[in-house]
Design an enzyme around this catalytic site. Structure first.
Site, PDB file in Angstrom:
ATOM      1  N   TRP A 103       0.826  -1.210   0.000  1.00 30.97           N
ATOM      2  CA  TRP A 103       0.000   0.000   0.000  1.00 30.97           C
ATOM      3  C   TRP A 103       0.855   1.254   0.000  1.00 30.97           C
ATOM      4  O   TRP A 103       0.574   2.208  -0.727  1.00 30.97           O
ATOM      5  CB  TRP A 103      -0.998  -0.010   1.145  1.00 30.97           C
ATOM      6  CG  TRP A 103      -2.049  -1.056   0.944  1.00 30.97           C
ATOM      7  CD1 TRP A 103      -2.287  -2.140   1.737  1.00 30.97           C
ATOM      8  CD2 TRP A 103      -2.980  -1.156  -0.152  1.00 30.97           C
ATOM      9  NE1 TRP A 103      -3.318  -2.893   1.207  1.00 30.97           N
ATOM     10  CE2 TRP A 103      -3.755  -2.319   0.049  1.00 30.97           C
ATOM     11  CE3 TRP A 103      -3.232  -0.378  -1.292  1.00 30.97           C
ATOM     12  CZ2 TRP A 103      -4.765  -2.714  -0.830  1.00 30.97           C
ATOM     13  CZ3 TRP A 103      -4.235  -0.776  -2.178  1.00 30.97           C
ATOM     14  CH2 TRP A 103      -4.984  -1.929  -1.936  1.00 30.97           C
ATOM     15  N   ASP A 173      -2.036   7.001   5.842  1.00 25.50           N
ATOM     16  CA  ASP A 173      -3.054   6.104   5.290  1.00 25.50           C
ATOM     17  C   ASP A 173      -3.398   5.126   6.414  1.00 25.50           C
ATOM     18  O   ASP A 173      -2.590   4.272   6.773  1.00 25.50           O
ATOM     19  CB  ASP A 173      -2.497   5.360   4.071  1.00 25.50           C
ATOM     20  CG  ASP A 173      -3.469   4.301   3.539  1.00 25.50           C
ATOM     21  OD1 ASP A 173      -4.580   4.159   4.089  1.00 25.50           O
ATOM     22  OD2 ASP A 173      -3.100   3.611   2.552  1.00 25.50           O
ATOM     23  N   LYS A 197     -12.786  -1.513   5.763  1.00 23.76           N
ATOM     24  CA  LYS A 197     -12.118  -2.436   6.684  1.00 23.76           C
ATOM     25  C   LYS A 197     -12.656  -2.275   8.103  1.00 23.76           C
ATOM     26  O   LYS A 197     -13.059  -3.233   8.716  1.00 23.76           O
ATOM     27  CB  LYS A 197     -10.609  -2.221   6.667  1.00 23.76           C
ATOM     28  CG  LYS A 197      -9.931  -2.919   5.481  1.00 23.76           C
ATOM     29  CD  LYS A 197      -9.446  -1.985   4.449  1.00 23.76           C
ATOM     30  CE  LYS A 197      -8.919  -2.738   3.236  1.00 23.76           C
ATOM     31  NZ  LYS A 197      -8.138  -1.854   2.375  1.00 23.76           N
TER      32      LYS A 197
END
Ligand SMILES: *Cc1c(COP(=O)(O)O)cnc(C)c1O
Length: 362
Positions: A103, A173, A197
């Site tokens: 990511w 993030d 999530k």
């Protein structure tokens, strides 16, 4: 509930049963209006209340200091990978990234489309998956910001302390660990998280931004990709993802009713301890993929000793009602995602299954 799966999906992921039930009830008639929240104007007083209350819940649960705005956007965390440099990487400046896995890499690659970038630190290439020590992080001259990925969902690694960047804006993030634990948001200038999530269904991206960060956004950025469009219109410039925000509202209330962030964190730690113990007490039958000090309390990655055994593990797990244990295709092996809404009972059942599987196959 007998027919609910043991859901360890990485995202979209488990939602609290109470939330699903309330949503089910309200899908026909929201608050006595004879319609669902999906079927009315986003300028209605009912939706405006959902919008405002959801912002307040984020402020309250994260204990945000004054000066932060809570925004609801679309396009997922992946759009933030571009929006951050678009808005904040101004000419003459360099965007710094800590590379910790898939990511962070994606966020870094996107920034390269917009200007100068710099790798402030990176995880080790061999050995257990890790997060670089904070003192390895180096900022370039004229840093526009430092970007970190608080939890690497695919690797199963997580920061337990964040770097002090002084005057350089720190950007996080937090897609896969937002509201899973207590942390001090005040060093951060911008935090973003796709909802699917830990916060609700996909479709909405939560952005938390310090208002003073917006001053220098270039005038050429398209309206929908400017942070100031959202800050100056209360996230209602165009039609927002009303149902996703409504679901996030219910999830945040569920967190509050579960005792707030500390209670949620305590439970998350207990949940993951069950599974990490099954790994650590297996005498090498299971092997954790993350360095112990960096082990995530949201995504647990582990291996078995052969492809054959891993295949059998997944088949057996599936036959016993466990879902979502296959690791991400880029790293393979196993991954159990234990987000807030994954019940303790599911984690206990998985730990017991792991012990039993070892007994039968060890
Ligand atoms: C899932 C995830 C993303 C991607 O989110 P999208 O909403 O699918 O764009 C980005 N970063 C992290 C850490 C993630 O876990």
């Amino acid at each position: 509930m007998a027919n609910r799966a043991y859901n360890f999906n990485a995202g979209p992921a488990a939602l609290p049963l109470e939330v699903l039930k309330q949503a089910q009830e309200e899908i026909i008639d929201y608050g006595g209006i004879g319609m669902s929240i999906m079927e009315i104007s986003h300028r209605s007083k009912q939706y405006e209340q959902v919008n405002d209350e959801t912002q307040q819940l984020v402020q309250e649960l994260m204990e945000l200091p004054a000066g932060y705005k809570v925004l609801f956007m679309q396009g997922g965390a992946s759009t933030q990978f571009a929006m951050v440099p678009m808005n904040l990487l101004t000419p003459g400046k360099t965007a710094a990234y800590v590379l910790t896995g898939s990511w962070a890499d994606k966020a870094y690659k996107e920034a390269q489309l917009f200007g100068e970038t710099y790798i402030a630190a990176a995880s080790k290439e061999d050995g257990p998956l890790n997060i670089p020590a904070l003192d390895e992080i180096q900022l370039p001259e004229q840093a526009a910001y430092l970007h970190v990925t608080s939890n690497e969902t695919i690797a199963g690694t997580q920061y337990f302390a964040f770097p002090d960047t002084g005057d350089v804006p720190l950007i996080g993030d937090m897609s896969s660990d937002i509201l899973s634990r207590r942390f001090d948001a005040s060093p951060f200038s911008l935090i973003y998280a796709g909802a699917q999530k830990n916060l609700g269904p996909s479709g909405v991206t939560l952005v938390i931004i310090r208002e003073d960060l917006l001053r220098e956004s270039p005038a050429t950025i398209p309206t929908m990709l400017r942070y100031d469009t959202y800050t100056s219109n209360n996230s209602l410039y165009n039609t927002p993802p009303v149902y996703s925000v409504y679901m996030m509202n219910l999830v945040l209330k569920w967190i509050r009713n579960s005792g707030g962030i500390d209670a949620v964190e305590r439970l998350n730690r207990e949940k993951t301890a069950l599974i990490y113990n099954a790994i650590d007490n297996s005498g090498g039958f299971y092997e954790g993929m993350a360095a112990k000090k960096d082990r995530s309390i949201m995504n647990i990655t582990f291996k078995l000793q052969s492809d054959e055994l891993e295949k059998k593990f997944l088949e057996d797990a599936s036959a016993n009602g466990f879902v979502g244990l296959k690791g991400h295709r880029s790293v393979g092996h196993m991954r159990a995602s234990t987000y807030n809404a994954v019940p303790y009972e599911s984690c206990k059942a998985l730990a017991e299954f792991m012990v039993d599987f070892q007994r039968r196959n060890g």
